[in-house]
Every structure is written in C-alpha cells, then in structure tokens.
Write an enzyme that holds these catalytic residues in place. Sequence first.
Site, short mmCIF file in Angstrom:
data_model
loop_
_atom_site.label_atom_id
_atom_site.label_comp_id
_atom_site.label_asym_id
_atom_site.label_seq_id
_atom_site.Cartn_x
_atom_site.Cartn_y
_atom_site.Cartn_z
N ASN A 136 0.63 -1.20 0.20
CA ASN A 136 0.21 -0.13 -0.02
C ASN A 136 0.84 1.29 0.05
O ASN A 136 0.45 2.39 0.11
CB ASN A 136 -0.83 0.01 1.09
CG ASN A 136 -0.22 -0.01 2.50
OD1 ASN A 136 0.92 -0.13 2.54
ND2 ASN A 136 -0.96 0.15 3.36
N HIS A 138 3.32 1.93 2.11
CA HIS A 138 3.77 2.48 3.56
C HIS A 138 5.53 2.35 3.39
O HIS A 138 6.10 1.58 2.62
CB HIS A 138 3.31 1.65 4.61
CG HIS A 138 3.82 0.29 4.73
ND1 HIS A 138 2.74 -0.61 5.34
CD2 HIS A 138 4.84 -0.27 4.56
CE1 HIS A 138 3.18 -1.72 5.38
NE2 HIS A 138 4.60 -1.66 5.19
N GLU A 143 1.91 4.40 7.46
CA GLU A 143 0.62 4.00 6.55
C GLU A 143 -0.12 4.99 6.12
O GLU A 143 -0.06 6.10 6.49
CB GLU A 143 -0.48 3.22 7.44
CG GLU A 143 -0.07 1.96 8.20
CD GLU A 143 0.12 0.85 7.23
OE1 GLU A 143 0.30 0.84 6.21
OE2 GLU A 143 -0.15 -0.25 8.10
C1 GLP Z 1 6.55 -4.49 6.87
C2 GLP Z 1 7.62 -3.37 7.36
C3 GLP Z 1 8.34 -2.60 6.30
C4 GLP Z 1 8.38 -3.45 5.29
C5 GLP Z 1 7.34 -4.08 4.47
C6 GLP Z 1 7.50 -4.85 3.38
O1 GLP Z 1 5.17 -4.02 6.99
N1 GLP Z 1 7.01 -2.88 8.42
O2 GLP Z 1 9.10 -1.87 6.91
O3 GLP Z 1 9.14 -2.46 4.35
O4 GLP Z 1 6.77 -4.99 5.75
O5 GLP Z 1 8.04 -6.08 3.52
P1 GLP Z 1 8.51 -7.05 2.56
O6 GLP Z 1 9.83 -6.94 2.08
O7 GLP Z 1 8.53 -8.76 3.39
O8 GLP Z 1 7.34 -6.93 1.40
#
Ligand code: GLP
Length: 248
Positions: A136, A138, A143
């Site tokens: 999304n 973030h 968020e």
């Molecule tokens: C979580 C973390 C983020 C991270 C995101 C994406 O929500 N809080 O800091 O960037 O996941 O993670 P992934 O790399 O597993 O897609």
Amino acid sequence: MRAVVQPDGEAVGTYAAELIERRLRENPRLVLGLPTGQTPLPMYAALIRRQREAGLDFSQVTTFNLDEYVGLPAQDPRSYAFYMEKHFFAHVALPRSQVFLPNGEAADPYEEALRYEQLLQSHGGLDLAIVGIGRNGHIGFNEPAERLMARTHVAVLSEETRTANARFFGSPEAVPPTAITVGMAAVGQAKEVLLLASGSAKAAAVAAACSGEVTTHLPASLLQLHPNATFLLDRQAAAQLRDNDGYE
Ligand code: GLP
C-alpha cells in the site's frame, strides 16, 4: 529520485550491499537506517559475505531499525529484533552498543517512541536510510493516511498491512495492531535514501510512488521530493513503470 532496475531480488540485494560498502568505505562511522521483511534478506546475506571475503568493517557503524511491533519481546521469533539478530547482527562484528531498535516491550510505547526519536536525533539522523515499501506504499509503518507523522510514533496498522504480514502470525487478527515506527522525517532528512522493492506485488505501489502524485495516501511518493533517493527494483517490481520514467 532515480530508479535502478536489476534482474531479480538477489541482484537487488547485491547492488544494495555494494552501495552500503561504498558509503562505509567513505565514512566508517555511517549511521544506517535498516528495514526488515522479505525484500532485504539478500542484502543482509551479501553484507555478511562482504565482511567475510573483503573485510568489510562494521565496527564503527551505528544502526537504527525503522520499526518494531508493540508487545513483542526481542526473543519472539516474529519480532523485528529477532529477525535482525538472526539475519544480520549475529553474523557481523557490529558492537551491540551501536545497534538500536524501538523496544516493543516497553511499558509505555509512547514514551519509547519519544526516547527512540531523541536517540536518533542525538546521532544527527541517518546518513543512509535503507527502506522497503508495503503493497500500500507504506514506509516503515507509516501507513497511507490524511496526515503523516514526522517523528517516531506509535502507528496503528492498516487492515491491508495486517493481512500482508499475517503470513508470519497465522492470521491477520494475530498481527499486533500497533507498532513503533520512525516518522517520515527520519527518511526525508536522511542524507541518502535507498528504497528496495522486489516482486510483482509491489509493482503498482512502486509505479505510483515513482511517477504518480506526491500524496500522504502513498507515503513512498514523498521520496520524489528527496534530493538523493534511489528506488532499487527488480524487473517484476519495476514492471508498471512507464518508459519515460528515466530509469537505468
Ligand atoms: C513490513 C515492514 C516494512 C517493510 C514491509 C515490506 O510491513 N514494516 O518496513 O518494508 O513489511 O516487507 P516485504 O519486504 O516482506 O514485502
């Protein structure tokens, strides 16, 4: 903001590690912002390899993790403290006194957010912020919202994020509802930002963040305003970028 496209997630990790290595050789006292998640795993593996094979020296580095779930102790395998220990800190000669994460177990998470912010400020902020991106848009746990917070704060996770992170907890309901995260200023005021994204699930968010409107509803889009930000993507994550976006 520039975008660099690599063939796959492994290559994204290697490229990120090489960039960190260059910055570290220029400035051994680098203050790094570090992310968790699936995406940065190849980067951590590559950094560990570089220490072993090329003597990469982390002894003067300081690290600040971006975020941590409220309520999870560091010994909980689902905490970001545990993740960092397992995938990076246990394998590199980085003094623990120079490693910082928000304490998910703090009695008062609001106090803890304040403490963490002050700690970050007392180190002069981040030299290089390595960040991921949620589906999304973030960053950390900032968020999409009407308003974003500049400083470290307690964030309420969106349904979308709890669903995306349910894979580690069994169900979305089991994902902690809140987390402590650095704010957008920690990223916006970093001297350099490197955003990592791999996989097709990130393609829409990446394209919107790179070339759509700058909006609080897509926190990663604020990086368009940063003078030294790079989106480091694999082909799948870059798939929805338009040709005229000027990526390498
Ligand atoms: C979580 C973390 C983020 C991270 C995101 C994406 O929500 N809080 O800091 O960037 O996941 O993670 P992934 O790399 O597993 O897609």
